[in-house]
Design a protein around this motif. Sequence first.
Motif, mmCIF file in Angstrom:
data_model
loop_
_atom_site.group_PDB
_atom_site.id
_atom_site.type_symbol
_atom_site.label_atom_id
_atom_site.label_comp_id
_atom_site.label_asym_id
_atom_site.label_seq_id
_atom_site.Cartn_x
_atom_site.Cartn_y
_atom_site.Cartn_z
ATOM 1 N N ASP A 78 0.792 -1.226 0.000
ATOM 2 C CA ASP A 78 0.000 0.000 0.000
ATOM 3 C C ASP A 78 0.829 1.284 0.000
ATOM 4 O OD1 ASP A 78 -2.153 -1.632 -0.086
ATOM 5 O OD2 ASP A 78 -2.938 -1.156 1.901
ATOM 6 N N PRO A 79 1.931 1.358 0.775
ATOM 7 C CA PRO A 79 2.710 2.608 0.738
ATOM 8 C C PRO A 79 3.215 2.946 -0.662
ATOM 9 C CG PRO A 79 3.352 1.290 2.627
ATOM 10 C CD PRO A 79 2.450 0.425 1.802
ATOM 11 N N ILE A 80 3.512 1.928 -1.464
ATOM 12 C CA ILE A 80 4.038 2.165 -2.804
ATOM 13 C C ILE A 80 2.920 2.400 -3.814
ATOM 14 C CG2 ILE A 80 5.386 1.147 -4.687
ATOM 15 C CD1 ILE A 80 6.914 -0.426 -2.540
ATOM 16 N N MET A 81 1.859 1.603 -3.714
ATOM 17 C CA MET A 81 0.810 1.637 -4.733
ATOM 18 C C MET A 81 -0.242 2.716 -4.479
ATOM 19 S SD MET A 81 0.252 -2.407 -5.625
ATOM 20 C CE MET A 81 -0.680 -1.988 -7.095
ATOM 21 N N VAL A 82 -0.612 2.929 -3.209
ATOM 22 C CA VAL A 82 -1.673 3.904 -2.922
ATOM 23 C C VAL A 82 -1.241 4.984 -1.934
ATOM 24 C CG1 VAL A 82 -3.500 2.264 -3.443
ATOM 25 C CG2 VAL A 82 -2.675 2.428 -1.104
ATOM 26 N N GLY A 83 -0.027 4.881 -1.410
ATOM 27 C CA GLY A 83 0.474 5.921 -0.515
ATOM 28 C C GLY A 83 -0.034 5.860 0.907
ATOM 29 N N SER A 84 -0.710 4.766 1.279
ATOM 30 C CA SER A 84 -1.239 4.624 2.638
ATOM 31 C C SER A 84 -0.318 3.730 3.473
ATOM 32 C CB SER A 84 -2.643 4.009 2.582
ATOM 33 O OG SER A 84 -3.104 3.701 3.886
ATOM 34 N N THR A 85 -0.057 4.141 4.711
ATOM 35 C CA THR A 85 0.810 3.352 5.591
ATOM 36 C C THR A 85 0.094 2.920 6.878
ATOM 37 O OG1 THR A 85 1.670 5.341 6.692
ATOM 38 C CG2 THR A 85 2.880 4.556 4.757
ATOM 39 N N SER A 86 -1.240 2.961 6.877
ATOM 40 C CA SER A 86 -1.992 2.630 8.097
ATOM 41 C C SER A 86 -1.726 1.190 8.551
ATOM 42 C CB SER A 86 -3.494 2.843 7.863
ATOM 43 O OG SER A 86 -3.943 2.062 6.773
ATOM 44 N N ILE A 87 -1.734 0.233 7.606
ATOM 45 C CA ILE A 87 -1.477 -1.166 7.966
ATOM 46 C C ILE A 87 -0.005 -1.360 8.305
ATOM 47 C CG2 ILE A 87 -1.650 -3.559 7.194
ATOM 48 C CD1 ILE A 87 -3.892 -2.758 5.358
ATOM 49 N N PHE A 88 0.871 -0.664 7.595
ATOM 50 C CA PHE A 88 2.300 -0.763 7.874
ATOM 51 C C PHE A 88 2.607 -0.296 9.298
ATOM 52 C CE2 PHE A 88 6.665 1.088 7.560
ATOM 53 C CZ PHE A 88 7.354 -0.094 7.341
#
Length: 234
Positions: A78-88
């Motif tokens: 997600d951080p790479i594809m959609v820019g979200s890091t909530s799960i990370f």
Amino acid sequence: MKQLSSSKIQELKKNRQLNYKGKKNQLKYGLIFIMIVSFIYLYLFRNNFIYSIIWLLGLFIGFTLQKSRFCFTASFRDPIMVGSTSIFKAVIIAFIISTVGFAIIQYKSLGGNIDTDIMKIPGQIAPVGVHTALGAILFGIGMVIAGGCASGTLMRIGEGFILQLIVLIGFVIGTLLGARHFEFWDKLFISKSPAIYIPHYLGFPLSITIQILVLIILYYIADWYDKNNNMMAM
């Protein structure tokens, strides 16, 4: 940031309610599932109490994963594809908690003696080498293409995603091939690689402190990255 009007919000809510009404009632499937789960639990309880506990823990973990959408694949994708890091960020918090927990377990079992043979230390302390990096790259590519890791695949099969059965078959085939050829890879890479246990070099207090500090720094970097991407999207 674009604000939605009250009429638009009401329209979206109405459409959502219509979508819910159009869905089939799955109560009967839920009851059948509960009966099967209960039967398996009772069978295990009569024959092996430990297995019955593991069965319940597996169900609770699966339920938690499904409701929280917790997935290691998504955390790195997600951080790479959609820019979200909530799960990370959730994964980092889990690492911090497990770092403290495993440190306590290992320290208690060793009695504070960090010079103990590494094979006697509780936990999966395995050799690290070229095989680790190669396996990580192959697994990372595979789980992104497949859309999930092992836990995510099982969770989605439970949700009814039949396509994930193909991924599960691939997991089984890969596991069997890996087990069959493990001796070859062990002689080539694994047995020649060192098993590194940081407390042997730095001690428990300093090792735990450094690892937690690194994880906290990663958390704040991930949080900054998430906020920065969201601001750019507004």
